[in-house]
Design a protein around this motif. Structure first.
Motif, PDB file in Angstrom:
ATOM      1  N   ASP A  17      18.427 -30.182  69.587  1.00 35.00           N
ATOM      2  CA  ASP A  17      17.848 -29.825  70.878  1.00 35.00           C
ATOM      3  C   ASP A  17      16.637 -28.904  70.756  1.00 35.00           C
ATOM      4  O   ASP A  17      16.223 -28.279  71.726  1.00 35.00           O
ATOM      5  N   ALA A  18      16.062 -28.824  69.553  1.00 32.55           N
ATOM      6  CA  ALA A  18      14.911 -27.945  69.355  1.00 32.55           C
ATOM      7  C   ALA A  18      13.618 -28.653  69.751  1.00 32.55           C
ATOM      8  O   ALA A  18      13.552 -29.877  69.835  1.00 32.55           O
ATOM      9  N   TRP A  19      12.580 -27.842  69.990  1.00 32.09           N
ATOM     10  CA  TRP A  19      11.266 -28.416  70.270  1.00 32.09           C
ATOM     11  C   TRP A  19      10.813 -29.245  69.082  1.00 32.09           C
ATOM     12  O   TRP A  19      11.116 -28.938  67.929  1.00 32.09           O
ATOM     13  N   SER A  20      10.041 -30.293  69.345  1.00 35.54           N
ATOM     14  CA  SER A  20       9.539 -31.146  68.267  1.00 35.54           C
ATOM     15  C   SER A  20       8.660 -30.323  67.323  1.00 35.54           C
ATOM     16  O   SER A  20       7.704 -29.691  67.765  1.00 35.54           O
ATOM     17  N   PRO A  21       8.962 -30.315  66.032  1.00 31.23           N
ATOM     18  CA  PRO A  21       8.144 -29.545  65.097  1.00 31.23           C
ATOM     19  C   PRO A  21       6.865 -30.283  64.740  1.00 31.23           C
ATOM     20  O   PRO A  21       6.770 -31.504  64.843  1.00 31.23           O
ATOM     21  N   ILE A  22       5.858 -29.534  64.308  1.00 29.35           N
ATOM     22  CA  ILE A  22       4.599 -30.123  63.864  1.00 29.35           C
ATOM     23  C   ILE A  22       4.854 -31.089  62.711  1.00 29.35           C
ATOM     24  O   ILE A  22       4.246 -32.151  62.612  1.00 29.35           O
ATOM     25  N   SER A  23       5.771 -30.718  61.819  1.00 33.05           N
ATOM     26  CA  SER A  23       6.064 -31.565  60.666  1.00 33.05           C
ATOM     27  C   SER A  23       6.567 -32.939  61.092  1.00 33.05           C
ATOM     28  O   SER A  23       6.312 -33.938  60.433  1.00 33.05           O
ATOM     29  N   GLY A  24       7.280 -32.999  62.205  1.00 31.52           N
ATOM     30  CA  GLY A  24       7.768 -34.289  62.682  1.00 31.52           C
ATOM     31  C   GLY A  24       6.739 -35.058  63.472  1.00 31.52           C
ATOM     32  O   GLY A  24       6.641 -36.278  63.365  1.00 31.52           O
ATOM     33  N   LEU A  25       5.937 -34.345  64.258  1.00 29.05           N
ATOM     34  CA  LEU A  25       4.931 -35.016  65.072  1.00 29.05           C
ATOM     35  C   LEU A  25       3.815 -35.602  64.219  1.00 29.05           C
ATOM     36  O   LEU A  25       3.236 -36.636  64.555  1.00 29.05           O
ATOM     37  N   LEU A  26       3.513 -34.940  63.084  1.00 32.95           N
ATOM     38  CA  LEU A  26       2.316 -35.301  62.341  1.00 32.95           C
ATOM     39  C   LEU A  26       2.550 -35.833  60.941  1.00 32.95           C
ATOM     40  O   LEU A  26       1.600 -36.259  60.297  1.00 32.95           O
ATOM     41  N   SER A  27       3.753 -35.820  60.421  1.00 33.24           N
ATOM     42  CA  SER A  27       3.926 -36.296  59.042  1.00 33.24           C
ATOM     43  C   SER A  27       5.281 -36.948  58.868  1.00 33.24           C
ATOM     44  O   SER A  27       6.133 -36.913  59.743  1.00 33.24           O
ATOM     45  N   ALA A  28       5.461 -37.551  57.702  1.00 31.83           N
ATOM     46  CA  ALA A  28       6.725 -38.221  57.416  1.00 31.83           C
ATOM     47  C   ALA A  28       7.828 -37.203  57.169  1.00 31.83           C
ATOM     48  O   ALA A  28       7.591 -36.073  56.786  1.00 31.83           O
ATOM     49  N   GLY A  29       9.039 -37.608  57.378  1.00 33.47           N
ATOM     50  CA  GLY A  29      10.191 -36.733  57.198  1.00 33.47           C
ATOM     51  C   GLY A  29      11.358 -37.274  57.989  1.00 33.47           C
ATOM     52  O   GLY A  29      11.303 -38.366  58.543  1.00 33.47           O
ATOM     53  N   SER A  30      12.454 -36.538  58.061  1.00 36.46           N
ATOM     54  CA  SER A  30      13.643 -37.038  58.744  1.00 36.46           C
ATOM     55  C   SER A  30      13.424 -37.184  60.240  1.00 36.46           C
ATOM     56  O   SER A  30      14.254 -37.744  60.939  1.00 36.46           O
ATOM     57  N   TYR A  31      12.278 -36.697  60.735  1.00 36.98           N
ATOM     58  CA  TYR A  31      11.999 -36.799  62.164  1.00 36.98           C
ATOM     59  C   TYR A  31      11.113 -37.998  62.464  1.00 36.98           C
ATOM     60  O   TYR A  31      10.812 -38.295  63.590  1.00 36.98           O
ATOM     61  N   ASP A  32      10.665 -38.688  61.430  1.00 36.36           N
ATOM     62  CA  ASP A  32       9.712 -39.771  61.616  1.00 36.36           C
ATOM     63  C   ASP A  32      10.382 -41.118  61.376  1.00 36.36           C
ATOM     64  O   ASP A  32      11.497 -41.203  60.881  1.00 36.36           O
ATOM     65  N   ASP A  33       9.666 -42.206  61.693  1.00 35.71           N
ATOM     66  CA  ASP A  33      10.256 -43.525  61.559  1.00 35.71           C
ATOM     67  C   ASP A  33      10.031 -44.131  60.179  1.00 35.71           C
ATOM     68  O   ASP A  33      10.203 -45.328  59.983  1.00 35.71           O
ATOM     69  N   SER A  34       9.643 -43.340  59.205  1.00 34.20           N
ATOM     70  CA  SER A  34       9.475 -43.846  57.858  1.00 34.20           C
ATOM     71  C   SER A  34      10.777 -43.794  57.067  1.00 34.20           C
ATOM     72  O   SER A  34      10.850 -44.276  55.951  1.00 34.20           O
ATOM     73  N   ASP A  35      11.795 -43.200  57.651  1.00 31.04           N
ATOM     74  CA  ASP A  35      13.078 -43.081  56.969  1.00 31.04           C
ATOM     75  C   ASP A  35      13.991 -44.249  57.309  1.00 31.04           C
ATOM     76  O   ASP A  35      13.609 -45.189  58.006  1.00 31.04           O
ATOM     77  N   SER A  36      15.218 -44.193  56.801  1.00 34.53           N
ATOM     78  CA  SER A  36      16.187 -45.240  57.078  1.00 34.53           C
ATOM     79  C   SER A  36      16.517 -45.268  58.567  1.00 34.53           C
ATOM     80  O   SER A  36      16.358 -44.272  59.264  1.00 34.53           O
ATOM     81  N   PRO A  37      16.971 -46.415  59.092  1.00 31.33           N
ATOM     82  CA  PRO A  37      17.254 -46.522  60.528  1.00 31.33           C
ATOM     83  C   PRO A  37      18.211 -45.457  61.052  1.00 31.33           C
ATOM     84  O   PRO A  37      18.112 -45.039  62.195  1.00 31.33           O
ATOM     85  N   ALA A  38      19.134 -44.993  60.196  1.00 31.40           N
ATOM     86  CA  ALA A  38      20.111 -43.999  60.648  1.00 31.40           C
ATOM     87  C   ALA A  38      19.433 -42.690  61.035  1.00 31.40           C
ATOM     88  O   ALA A  38      19.939 -41.942  61.865  1.00 31.40           O
ATOM     89  N   ASN A  39      18.267 -42.405  60.411  1.00 29.77           N
ATOM     90  CA  ASN A  39      17.582 -41.150  60.685  1.00 29.77           C
ATOM     91  C   ASN A  39      16.336 -41.348  61.540  1.00 29.77           C
ATOM     92  O   ASN A  39      15.536 -40.445  61.711  1.00 29.77           O
ATOM     93  N   THR A  40      16.161 -42.550  62.072  1.00 30.52           N
ATOM     94  CA  THR A  40      14.929 -42.852  62.776  1.00 30.52           C
ATOM     95  C   THR A  40      14.858 -42.180  64.144  1.00 30.52           C
ATOM     96  O   THR A  40      15.757 -42.313  64.951  1.00 30.52           O
ATOM     97  N   ILE A  41      13.799 -41.439  64.377  1.00 27.34           N
ATOM     98  CA  ILE A  41      13.445 -40.943  65.699  1.00 27.34           C
ATOM     99  C   ILE A  41      11.971 -41.270  65.864  1.00 27.34           C
ATOM    100  O   ILE A  41      11.112 -40.596  65.314  1.00 27.34           O
ATOM    101  N   HIS A  42      11.652 -42.345  66.563  1.00 23.82           N
ATOM    102  CA  HIS A  42      10.268 -42.754  66.704  1.00 23.82           C
ATOM    103  C   HIS A  42       9.501 -41.709  67.509  1.00 23.82           C
ATOM    104  O   HIS A  42       9.847 -41.429  68.651  1.00 23.82           O
ATOM    105  N   VAL A  43       8.460 -41.146  66.917  1.00 26.08           N
ATOM    106  CA  VAL A  43       7.680 -40.115  67.591  1.00 26.08           C
ATOM    107  C   VAL A  43       7.062 -40.694  68.852  1.00 26.08           C
ATOM    108  O   VAL A  43       6.354 -41.706  68.814  1.00 26.08           O
ATOM    109  N   GLY A  44       7.348 -40.076  69.993  1.00 21.88           N
ATOM    110  CA  GLY A  44       6.826 -40.548  71.258  1.00 21.88           C
ATOM    111  C   GLY A  44       7.417 -41.872  71.704  1.00 21.88           C
ATOM    112  O   GLY A  44       6.922 -42.490  72.652  1.00 21.88           O
TER     113      GLY A  44
END
Length: 374
Positions: free
Chosen positions: A146-173
């Motif tokens: 429930d935290a605010w979207s971090p810069i690392s997730g909005l702008l780069s790959a990581g567990s917050y981005d859709d470059s990971d496996s489907p289980a960890n996918t959170i499509h930015v926007g």
């Protein structure tokens, strides 16, 4: 104000007083002196009132353009729906803080000055705590749900981005970057580049990070000023606009400061950051600022300790802070704790950080940056 007593209906009066006089001050001051990027975003914050923050994307092709002659004749022109008509959606998050007033303190608040002294100090401490909570979350790669979207997730790959496996996918926007190449931030991982790319620090080798020695060697493509130049080039490639702020850990800031030659570039210090109360460097008219909260997101042990330093090249024209108009650092009613002689005042901010153009930024990874430097 001098007749307010915190008991019975008096607590409601004090709550109203805090909401009317102290919450606007909190909103005006928060982030202003503690965090340069958040200060810039807060200065142009927007409001929303729905369940989601929906923003138009700001960079994809707007459709075909054609030439015509002076008589208005030319190729046939047919307007078409393009990617620019898409929107990005973000879920808001609740940031909550509180401060306590003891019964003894309420008895001492028998004058406007006494109220100002006590409540002012409480609100200032609350401000520092909320600033730290947001700043420490800004660069993490695995944010709280429930935290605010971090810069690392909005702008780069990581567990917050859709470059990971489907289980960890959170499509930015809510946009899948695997389907839209323009919804990807350039990420330059110098440590993984091969010698053929011309960016490997040593002939015939691929390393796990870029060392200090390679970052200060002007003969190599991993020279820190060349890294900055390439990061700027990648950030502006899509829009033609330079990023307006470059975020680095304190260690890299000091290293860059030592390498910038004012005889070639003029003053090495940023006037804009100085006017905002921060210390910044000037690189081609772009502000470079140190953000020590980046270090808290680095690995603290193991093989990657000190080795995963990052540089963020950010264009704040495409990065925004939103607040709900009804929870814009708003105080709730004061509540008396049933088990102690204290009163609790909660403060809420409901919103998020959003990006409208992921490709207008750039991230450099795997640079040496000791997490115990400062």
């Amino acid at each position: 104000m001098s007749n307010i007593v915190v008991s019975g209906t008096g607590s409601a009066s004090l709550s109203a007083l805090i909401q009317q006089y102290y919450m606007p001050v909190l909103y005006d001051n928060i982030f202003k002196k503690s965090h340069p990027l958040l200060a810039l975003l807060k200065g142009k914050a927007k409001t929303f009132n729905g369940r989601e923050i929906v923003v138009p994307i700001e960079y994809a092709s707007g459709g075909a353009s054609v030439w015509g002659d002076r008589h208005g004749l030319g190729s046939a022109y047919t307007p078409s729906i393009a990617d620019i008509a898409m929107t990005a959606s973000y879920k808001p998050s609740m940031l909550t803080g509180h401060f306590l007033l003891t019964k003894e303190e309420t008895l001492l608040m028998n004058s406007p000055q006494a109220i100002k002294n006590i409540v002012g100090a409480k609100v200032k401490n609350l401000q520092k705590g909320m600033e730290k909570t947001v700043a420490e979350n800004l660069f993490v790669t695995a944010p709280a749900e429930d935290a605010w979207s971090p810069i690392s997730g909005l702008l780069s790959a990581g567990s917050y981005d859709d470059s990971d496996s489907p289980a960890n996918t959170i499509h930015v926007g809510g946009i899948n970057s695997s389907s839209y190449s323009w919804w990807k931030t350039p990420v330059l991982n110098y440590a993984s580049f091969s010698d053929a790319s011309g960016d490997s620090p040593d002939s015939g080798s691929v390393v796990d990070h870029i060392t200090e020695a390679n970052m200060v060697d002007a003969s190599k493509n991993t020279y820190i000023l060349r890294i900055l130049a390439k990061g700027v080039a990648n950030a502006k490639a899509q829009t033609g606009e330079n990023p307006d702020i470059i975020l680095v850990p304190q260690y890299l800031f000091d290293l860059i400061e030592n390498e910038i030659d004012p005889r070639k570039t003029g003053s090495k210090m940023s006037e804009r950051m100085g006017s905002l109360g921060f210390t910044g460097l000037n690189f081609r008219g772009i502000d470079i600022v140190a953000d020590q909260d980046m270090v808290t997101a680095q690995a603290t042990s193991g093989d990657n300790e000190h080795l995963d330093g990052k540089i963020y090249f950010i264009n704040t024209n495409y990065l925004h802070m939103f607040f709900n108009s009804g929870a814009k650092f708003t105080a709730s009613d004061m509540i008396e704790d049933t088990k102690s002689n204290t009163f609790v005042q909660k403060v809420h901010a409901y919103g998020n950080l959003v990006v409208t153009n992921r490709k207008a930024h750039c991230v450099v990874t795997n640079l040496y940056s000791p997490n115990d430097y400062a």
